[in-house]
Structures are given as C-alpha cells and as structure tokens.
Design a protein around this motif. Structure first.
Motif, PDB file in Angstrom:
ATOM      1  N   LEU A 297       0.744  -1.214   0.041  1.00 14.31           N
ATOM      2  CA  LEU A 297       0.054   0.159   0.073  1.00 14.31           C
ATOM      3  C   LEU A 297       0.891   1.313  -0.077  1.00 14.31           C
ATOM      4  O   LEU A 297       0.396   2.155  -0.748  1.00 14.31           O
ATOM      5  N   GLU A 298       2.044   1.211   0.596  1.00 14.32           N
ATOM      6  CA  GLU A 298       2.914   2.415   0.737  1.00 14.32           C
ATOM      7  C   GLU A 298       3.345   2.471  -0.816  1.00 14.32           C
ATOM      8  O   GLU A 298       3.761   3.738  -0.958  1.00 14.32           O
ATOM      9  N   ALA A 299       3.856   1.399  -1.272  1.00 14.37           N
ATOM     10  CA  ALA A 299       4.229   1.686  -2.581  1.00 14.37           C
ATOM     11  C   ALA A 299       3.391   2.092  -3.555  1.00 14.37           C
ATOM     12  O   ALA A 299       3.909   2.606  -4.553  1.00 14.37           O
ATOM     13  N   GLN A 300       2.023   1.851  -3.262  1.00 16.00           N
ATOM     14  CA  GLN A 300       1.025   2.527  -4.194  1.00 16.00           C
ATOM     15  C   GLN A 300       0.776   3.947  -4.105  1.00 16.00           C
ATOM     16  O   GLN A 300       0.161   4.546  -4.543  1.00 16.00           O
ATOM     17  N   GLY A 301       1.316   4.635  -2.810  1.00 11.61           N
ATOM     18  CA  GLY A 301       1.392   5.956  -2.611  1.00 11.61           C
ATOM     19  C   GLY A 301       0.103   6.045  -1.408  1.00 11.61           C
ATOM     20  O   GLY A 301       0.317   7.348  -0.998  1.00 11.61           O
ATOM     21  N   TRP A 302      -0.119   4.964  -0.834  1.00 13.19           N
ATOM     22  CA  TRP A 302      -1.042   5.312   0.548  1.00 13.19           C
ATOM     23  C   TRP A 302      -0.190   5.726   1.563  1.00 13.19           C
ATOM     24  O   TRP A 302       0.896   5.032   1.874  1.00 13.19           O
TER      25      TRP A 302
END
Length: 365
Positions: A297-302
């Motif tokens: 999710l962090e890699a997705q930008g969240w």
C-alpha cells in the motif's frame, strides 16, 4: 373508576427512557457477510476457525448447558492468573472486554464523574460512559494517529475517575510505548484508575507497546483489559478479563451481570490458553500479512501509520471515504468506515488481502 374502566381508559402518558439513554449514539458493529464471495473485513474478527482444543471443550461442555455456569469463573480466573503471574483475586471476567469495561465504569463512576479517552478510539467508550451518567472527555489523536498523553494529562480535573488508554489503538493501530505510559502514570493522580485496553496486544510486535504487567506491579491504579475475542478467535462466545488490584477486581466481580460468561465460553477460554503456541503461530501469519499489505500500500502511494493490530487504517476525508466505500461494496469486500475520519481494514487470509490490495491500487492518488 372501576377496575374495568381502568383497563380501558386511554393512556395519558407512556414510559420514557432516561435522558442519558435516549441521547446515546448507537454502537455501529462491523457489517456481516452474506455469501461465499464476500470478504468480511469489518469487525477485526480472526479469519481462522476457533482453535481445535476450544471446539472440543465447547462440544464437551454443551451437554451440560442446562446448568448455570460458575458465576465466579474460578477455573478460568485461576488459569488466567497462572498465565500472567498474578493471583485469581486480581482477575475479573466478563462478556468480552467491553463487558468488563462496563463493569469498570459502573463500579467507579457516579453521575457527573469524568472518563478521559483518546478520540478516535473504540466506539463503545463514550456509550458506556454516558450510560453510567458520567461525562466522556474525548482528546483528539496526535499527528501520528496515536494518543496525545500530554493533552490527556492536562484534561484531568477533580471529577476524573477513569482514563482509558487503548494500545494498539482501535481503529488506527498505533501503540503507546512503555516509557510514555510510565511518564503519564507519574503525572496523574493515583486515585484515578488508568485502564490499559489491550484487546489487540497479541498482534503487537514485542517492544512496540507497554509491558503492562510491569506497569501494573509498579502502579496500583493500573488496570489491564484483555479479550479472547480477537487472537483467540472466541468473538462469538463473549469472554474478556481485567487484571486489577484485589479490591478493584472484587468490585468488578460485584458489578458483573450474574452468570454473564457462559460455561461454554469459560471452557473454551481455558482450552485456548492451553493451546497458546498454536494461537501464536496464527498471529505470526497475520503479522506477516499485515507487513506485506502495508508495504504494498505504501508503494502504491497510500500513507499509513505502522499498525500493531490485526488491521490497517487509512485516513480519508468524506469524498475519498465515499469513493472507497462504494468501491469496496461493489467488490464484495466489507470494511469499516468511520465517517469523516477513515477506513479500517481487517487483515485476513492472503486471498482476501489481495482483493483489498487490487482495489486500493486502482484508487491510489
């Protein structure tokens, strides 16, 4: 007026609820699943079936359910005490940790007394406080979605009777460190009961939160609150417990609804404690999935705060929250929305978690 006339006379008034009850907000449970294709990720339940030993214990106890349970829950309290290194006299049980918390509020608060807690935190807190006629004092979370202990200490008044510390916090997953709670305990009056609510403690990484038992042994005004509903997978049986100074624990047992913890629940809880290694293996798998989801999710930008519960929290305003909930509903994924604040997603099996990751990737900023 004759008796017959009394029976047929029109009502001039009807019974009314107490003002405190009529004005209570309703507790909003996680939505229930309906169908094999629905991923039920709204209630932070364990996605595993109950531990086999618990199922066996319930099956054996079922043949005696015509009898009342042990109201004192002696066997369960002794087993909890042995597990934690305390005495049975320091343990009180109830129907889930929320039931024990109601016993705490009922036992300590008179009308007009104050209970301090972080907000947003467990939704039942203000309901239980207001039901007792006490006054809920909500302290906003800090910038990292955790407890603002300085603000909580500053909110203490002469009417403060109880302070609730939820670690890891529900719904944000942020824990409170041992040192911070220890400093907080040194700053508040010793006649205030400080409840460390650890409903999700089994999912927390070692050292991320407090050593609550060490704090309890140092500060007699500490009360530890835990449950069998989450990591132990007994949400449907309703059993939780508190560890407190003997006089407090005795008071909690007195305020409990008689026979509130069923015989099946007591037996299942004992069996679950005896199968702790199997429970810990399941918890380790949930932690691994939690880390995998958070990284993707962090890699997705969240933007996420590290969660120590069996759930993840995404801060979202109304517009984003509405879009996410519409997308989750359309995908058959049931998550927990907190209007104006965000969404909480229970970590479950890998396939369900992958559905969440695909959906959120499509809606990432």
């Amino acid at each position: 007026m004759t008796p017959d006339q009394l029976l047929t006379a029109p009502d001039t008034a009807l019974p009314t609820l107490r003002g405190a009850v009529a004005g209570l907000p309703s507790y909003v449970p996680g939505r229930r699943s309906a169908g094999a294709d629905i991923a039920a990720l709204a209630s932070n339940e364990s996605h595993y079936e109950p531990l086999p030993a618990a199922i066996t214990a319930v099956a054996e106890a079922a043949g005696r359910m015509n009898r009342y349970p042990d109201m004192a829950a002696v066997e369960l309290r002794e087993r909890i005490a042995r597990h934690l290194g305390v005495t049975a006299g320091e343990v009180a049980v109830g129907p889930g940790s929320v039931g024990v918390l109601q016993q705490i509020i009922t036992g300590l608060c008179d009308a007009g007394d104050e209970v301090i807690f972080a907000w947003r935190s467990f939704e039942a807190y203000p309901i239980l406080v207001e039901l007792a006629g006490a006054r809920p004092i909500r302290i906003p979370l800090d910038h990292v979605e955790g407890h603002d202990l300085d603000a909580m200490a500053a909110a203490v008044t002469e009417r403060t009777r109880v302070i609730l510390l939820c670690t890891p916090n529900n719904p944000t997953g942020v824990p409170i460190s041992h040192d911070r709670i220890e400093a907080f305990l040194g700053a508040v009056r010793s006649d205030i009961l400080v409840v460390i609510d650890e409903a999700y403690v089994e999912y927390a990484e070692a050292g991320s939160g407090p050593d609550s038992l060490a704090l309890y042994r140092e500060y007699p005004n500490v009360c530890i609150l835990r449950t069998f509903s989450k990591a132990y997978g007994l949400a449907g049986l309703r059993v939780g417990y508190a560890v407190a100074a003997p006089a407090i624990a005795e008071g909690l047992r007195r305020t409990a609804l008689p026979f509130s913890v069923s015989a099946l629940a007591q037996k299942a809880a004992v069996a679950s404690l005896d199968a702790r290694e199997e429970m810990e293996a399941r918890v380790a798998a949930v932690r691994q999935e939690r880390s995998r989801m958070a990284a993707q999710l962090e890699a997705q930008g969240w933007k996420l705060q590290p969660s120590q519960g069996n759930f993840l929290w995404i801060r979202a305003g109304e517009d984003l929250l509405s879009r996410l909930m519409n997308a989750f509903d359309a995908a058959g994924v049931m998550v927990r929305a907190y209007r104006g604040d965000g969404v909480r997603i229970t970590v479950a099996d890998a396939a369900s978690n992958d559905r969440v990751l695909r959906l959120l990737e499509a809606h990432a900023a």
